[in-house]
Design a protein around this motif. Structure first.
Motif, short mmCIF file in Angstrom:
data_model
loop_
_atom_site.label_atom_id
_atom_site.label_comp_id
_atom_site.label_asym_id
_atom_site.label_seq_id
_atom_site.Cartn_x
_atom_site.Cartn_y
_atom_site.Cartn_z
N LYS A 18 -16.06 1.21 5.82
CA LYS A 18 -15.96 0.27 4.69
C LYS A 18 -14.51 -0.11 4.40
N VAL A 19 -13.58 0.40 5.20
CA VAL A 19 -12.16 0.33 4.84
C VAL A 19 -11.37 -0.50 5.84
N ARG A 20 -10.43 -1.29 5.31
CA ARG A 20 -9.46 -1.99 6.17
C ARG A 20 -8.11 -1.30 6.04
N TRP A 21 -7.22 -1.53 7.00
CA TRP A 21 -5.92 -0.87 6.93
C TRP A 21 -5.15 -1.29 5.68
N GLN A 22 -5.40 -2.51 5.22
CA GLN A 22 -4.72 -2.97 4.00
C GLN A 22 -5.13 -2.12 2.78
N ASP A 23 -6.35 -1.58 2.81
CA ASP A 23 -6.79 -0.72 1.70
C ASP A 23 -5.99 0.58 1.66
N TRP A 24 -5.71 1.12 2.84
CA TRP A 24 -4.87 2.33 2.89
C TRP A 24 -3.48 2.02 2.33
N LEU A 25 -2.91 0.89 2.75
CA LEU A 25 -1.56 0.55 2.32
C LEU A 25 -1.52 0.27 0.82
N LEU A 61 -6.84 1.42 12.36
CA LEU A 61 -5.61 2.15 12.70
C LEU A 61 -4.81 1.38 13.74
N LEU A 62 -5.48 0.83 14.75
CA LEU A 62 -4.78 0.05 15.78
C LEU A 62 -4.08 -1.18 15.17
#
Length: 232
Positions: free
Chosen positions: A48-55, A149-150
Motif C-alpha cells: 500500500k506504500v510508495r517511496w514518497q510515503d516513507w520520505l 525501494l528501487l
C-alpha cells in the motif's frame, strides 16, 4: 543533539537498530525512532506504500525535532537520511550500509518477476548463526514492494552532492544484501567537507543485530559526540 533514527526496508522499526537507541540516549542524545509506513505490521502492508510515503513520514518526524539535529539511517533509512540532510539544515548524517546497490541478481528484474514470484524471502542480513535465529525483521516481502525501494535508490544519487552535513558512512564487510561499491559511491557522492568511512569486516548487513552490534553502536555514539564537540 536530537537524532532521527531510520530503519531499513522490511526492518522491524524498533528492534532492528539493536543497542544503538539506548546507547545514544545514555550519552545524552534525544532520539526519535519512527516506524515507516508498511513496517512493524505485516509484509503485505508494504503493497500500500510508495517511496514518497516513507520520505514524507521521515520529513514529518524530522520537522518535529528541535535543533540541533541529525539523522542516522540503516540501509533504506540511509537513503532517506540523505534526502533529509540535502533539504534541511542537519548537523550530522550517519549512514549504515546504505542501500545504493543491491547484491541479489534478480532485484533489478522485480517489475517483471512480480507475477511469477509474488514474494521474496527476507534478506540474509545477519552472519552470526545464533543471532540470525532472533531476526525480528519481516520473514518475507511482496516482490512488487521492492519496486518502491528501487525507485528511491534511483533518486538518491542526485541528492547526495547537496548534503553539506558532516557524515559517517559504515560498510558491513560481510554484507549479502547491498554491494560494497554502492556504499562507497554513497560516500564519494556526498557533498560534505568532512566525511568519514569505516568498515566492520565481520558484520552482515544488519550491523546492529550481528556480532559487532555493541561496537557499531559505540562507534556511532563516539563519532556523534566528537562531531557535536567540533561544532560547538
Amino acid at each position: 543533539m536530537n537524532l532521527l533514527l531510520l530503519h531499513g526496508f522490511t526492518s522491524h522499526p524498533v528492534l532492528t537498530l539493536g543497542p544503538l537507541p539506548q546507547v545514544l540516549r545514555e550519552a545524552g542524545f534525544q532520539v526519535s525512532q519512527p516506524a515507516l509506513p508498511g513496517h512493524g505490521t505485516r509484509p503485505e502492508d508494504l503493497l500500500k506504500v510508495r517511496w514518497q510515503d516513507w520520505l514524507e513520514t521521515a520529513r514529518a518526524f524530522y520537522r518535529e525535532l528541535p535543533e540541533p539535529r541529525g539523522v542516522v539511517g540503516l540501509s533504506m533509512g540511509a537513503l532517506l537520511s540523505a534526502h533529509l540532510a540535502a533539504e534541511t539544515p542537519t548537523q550530522a548524517l550517519v549512514a549504515l550500509a546504505p542501500a545504493m546497490a543491491l547484491k541479489h541478481p534478480l532485484a533489478p528484474l522485480a517489475p517483471f518477476l512480480a507475477w511469477l514470484i509474488p514474494r521474496f524471502p527476507g534478506p540474509d542480513s545477519i552472519q552470526d548463526p545464533e543471532l540470525k535465529k532472533q531476526n525480528p525483521n519481516y520473514p518475507y516481502f511482496p516482490t512488487r514492494a521492492l519496486l518502491q525501494l528501487l525507485a528511491l535508490m534511483r533518486r538518491t544519487p542526485e541528492v547526495l552532492p547537496k548534503v553539506k552535513a558532516n557524515a559517517l558512512v559504515i560498510e558491513a564487510g560481510r554484507d549479502k544484501v547491498v554491494a560494497p561499491e554502492g556504499v562507497r559511491s554513497y560516500h564519494a557522492l556526498l557533498g560534505s567537507q568532512k566525511k568519514d568511512y569505516l568498515v566492520f569486516p565481520e558484520s552482515g548487513h544488519d550491523l546492529l543485530l550481528d556480532r559487532d552490534r555493541e561496537a557499531v553502536a559505540q562507534v556511532v555514539r563516539d563519532w556523534l559526540i566528537a562531531n557535536s564537540n567540533r561544532l560547538q
